[in-house]
Design a protein around this motif. Structure first.
Motif, PDB file in Angstrom:
ATOM      1  N   UNK A  86      96.171  54.635  23.942  1.00 56.39           N
ATOM      2  CA  UNK A  86      95.956  56.046  24.264  1.00 56.39           C
ATOM      3  C   UNK A  86      95.377  56.788  23.077  1.00 56.39           C
ATOM      4  N   UNK A  87      95.921  56.489  21.887  1.00 58.56           N
ATOM      5  CA  UNK A  87      95.410  57.156  20.685  1.00 58.56           C
ATOM      6  C   UNK A  87      93.971  56.733  20.399  1.00 58.56           C
ATOM      7  N   UNK A  88      93.674  55.442  20.634  1.00 57.63           N
ATOM      8  CA  UNK A  88      92.308  54.965  20.411  1.00 57.63           C
ATOM      9  C   UNK A  88      91.351  55.650  21.371  1.00 57.63           C
ATOM     10  N   UNK A  89      91.734  55.742  22.653  1.00 58.59           N
ATOM     11  CA  UNK A  89      90.897  56.433  23.627  1.00 58.59           C
ATOM     12  C   UNK A  89      90.640  57.866  23.194  1.00 58.59           C
ATOM     13  N   UNK A  90      91.703  58.518  22.691  1.00 56.75           N
ATOM     14  CA  UNK A  90      91.579  59.909  22.267  1.00 56.75           C
ATOM     15  C   UNK A  90      90.633  60.040  21.086  1.00 56.75           C
ATOM     16  N   UNK A  91      90.729  59.091  20.143  1.00 56.13           N
ATOM     17  CA  UNK A  91      89.847  59.151  18.971  1.00 56.13           C
ATOM     18  C   UNK A  91      88.387  58.907  19.363  1.00 56.13           C
ATOM     19  N   UNK A  92      88.164  57.897  20.195  1.00 56.89           N
ATOM     20  CA  UNK A  92      86.795  57.613  20.627  1.00 56.89           C
ATOM     21  C   UNK A  92      86.219  58.779  21.423  1.00 56.89           C
TER      22      UNK A  92
END
Length: 459
Positions: A9-15
């Motif tokens: 979820x955090x990776x999706x948010x960063x991307x």
């Protein structure tokens, strides 16, 4: 919450928050990720793009998200595992054109199958100059650039026109779009006369009304007459629920004089704002039809208000490659199979062909080749037999002219053959042979001697 799920979820948010425009397509070419960088560059919110399927085809309508998605679609070879940098003209929602290069990276699973394609958009100054692009990709970019240019200049983005004569046609169409005068399209069969008439209609004030095409050669005369009457009387049935805006008559060299009279009764200068617009087309000269009294004088003068000559495909060879790419990309639409362009040698073969049926034939050839190919490009092996047969027939050249011999020699040869044939039929009886030839016996002897015909002295 599961720790690994939280990390994703955090990776999706960063991307998603990156300013670098990036997007993801799955193996079915569906957009599954579209970050804020893409939103800012293209002006489309992610919720309207996600879930859309991309086709490898040029579109130029900034108000349709399908246009944006199709311009983002990678070449088919990317889904086979090939990384690619493709020059593009992307279209924003506001209608602005952005030159860029899209860098595609296939993301594969443990079986080396492409599951996702990552696309990253980089803005550049001139996409035509990207050395890494293949010939097929460059042609795709040229087609996009031309269509966008024609949309901006003439509003006719579905007409491929690099040729000077076709550019003049577009200028005539642009003028005609601002009037309600009749328009006549002149050109060989298959040159796209009806397509141009439709394009003109949809750029005119009548665009919300329907375009009614009638072929005067194919329709029985009585049915044609009844249909034309219904259109002008607005006596419409369920097959024509909207009000007609244009009556397009093809092959008017087969239009009867009584139907011409009906049209003249309903299309008058003072009533043009109240009735349908007339568009006509044929392949022969209107002047010849008029001289042959196939056209009523008033009808002739009515349809010659604005005449547009459409060149044959042979007269616009500089458009040929872009037209071929255009028809190929139209085949890509809504298909699982996608084909990016043409293998080396195919386009040069097209240039060598005569194209007797013009654009109609080119479109049919591309359609057949698209269905036959199993590769990501059209190859010579996928071209239909009728094209290759046509090429072979032209390569044979014209028949050799008959050999001309001296007349005296030819006459002597014919006379000798006739005398020998008469003697054979008369079983060497010279009196009978002379009778068959319509000669006296003495004259036959003189001709035999003059021609040097050997005879059996015992006969």
């Amino acid at each position: 919450m599961n720790r690994s799920a939280g990390r994703r979820t955090r990776l999706d948010s960063r991307l998603n928050s990156l300013q670098t425009p990036l997007f993801l397509l799955d193996a079915s070419r569906t957009v599954v990720f579209f970050n804020q960088g893409c939103e800012q560059v293209l002006g489309w919110p992610a919720e309207e793009i996600l879930g859309q399927t991309c086709d490898y085809a040029v579109d130029t309508d900034p108000e349709e998200c399908e246009s944006v998605c199709n311009l983002l679609c990678p070449p088919p070879e990317v889904f086979q595992g090939t990384r690619s940098e493709v020059p593009r003209f992307l279209l924003t929602r506001s209608g602005k054109t952005i030159p860029c290069v899209v860098r595609y990276t296939p993301l594969v699973d443990e079986q080396n199958r492409t599951r996702l394609v990552l696309g990253i958009i980089d803005r550049i100054e001139e996409p035509h100059k990207l050395p890494s692009a293949s010939a097929a990709q460059q042609l795709h970019v040229e087609l996009a650039a031309l269509r966008l240019s024609l949309r901006n200049r003439f509003r006719f983005s579905t007409v491929i026109a690099r040729n000077a004569v076709m550019q003049r046609v577009l200028r005539q169409l642009e003028l005609a779009a601002h009037s309600r005068e009749p328009v006549h399209f002149q050109g060989e069969p298959g040159t796209g006369k009806e397509h141009l008439a439709r394009a003109l209609h949809f750029e005119s004030e009548q665009r919300r009304k329907i375009f009614v095409p009638l072929n005067c050669q194919k329709l029985p005369p009585r049915e044609l007459k009844q249909t034309v009457k219904k259109i002008f009387e607005k006596d419409l049935d369920e097959s024509m629920p909207l009000e007609p805006g244009v009556l397009y008559l093809a092959q008017i060299d087969h239009l009867s004089r009584d139907v011409q009279e009906i049209i003249l009764e309903n299309i008058q200068p003072q009533r043009q704002m109240e009735t349908v617009r007339l568009m006509t087309a044929c392949s022969c000269s209107l002047n010849e039809l008029f001289e042959q009294e196939k056209l009523l004088p008033d009808f002739y003068y009515l349809i010659t208000t604005l005449q547009i000559h459409i060149p044959s495909l042979r007269e616009r060879k500089e458009d040929l490659e872009l037209l071929a790419q255009h028809y190929l990309e139209n085949e890509n639409r809504y298909q699982q199979k996608q084909v990016s362009g043409f293998a080396p040698g195919v386009l040069s073969l097209f240039h060598d062909y005569y194209w007797p049926a013009n654009l109609d034939e080119l479109s049919q050839i591309i359609q057949a080749a698209f269905q036959a190919t199993t590769e990501t490009v059209i190859t010579r092996d996928s071209l239909p037999l009728r094209l290759m047969s046509g090429m072979d027939a032209r390569s044979l050249g014209p028949a050799l002219p008959p050999l001309i011999k001296p007349l005296e020699q030819t006459l002597q040869q014919v006379e000798t053959e006739q005398i020998l044939q008469a003697l054979e039929q008369a079983k060497q009886n010279r009196t009978e042979a002379a009778r068959l030839l319509g000669l006296t016996r003495a004259k036959l002897y003189r001709r035999i001697e003059a021609l040097g015909i050997p005879l059996d002295e015992d006969s």
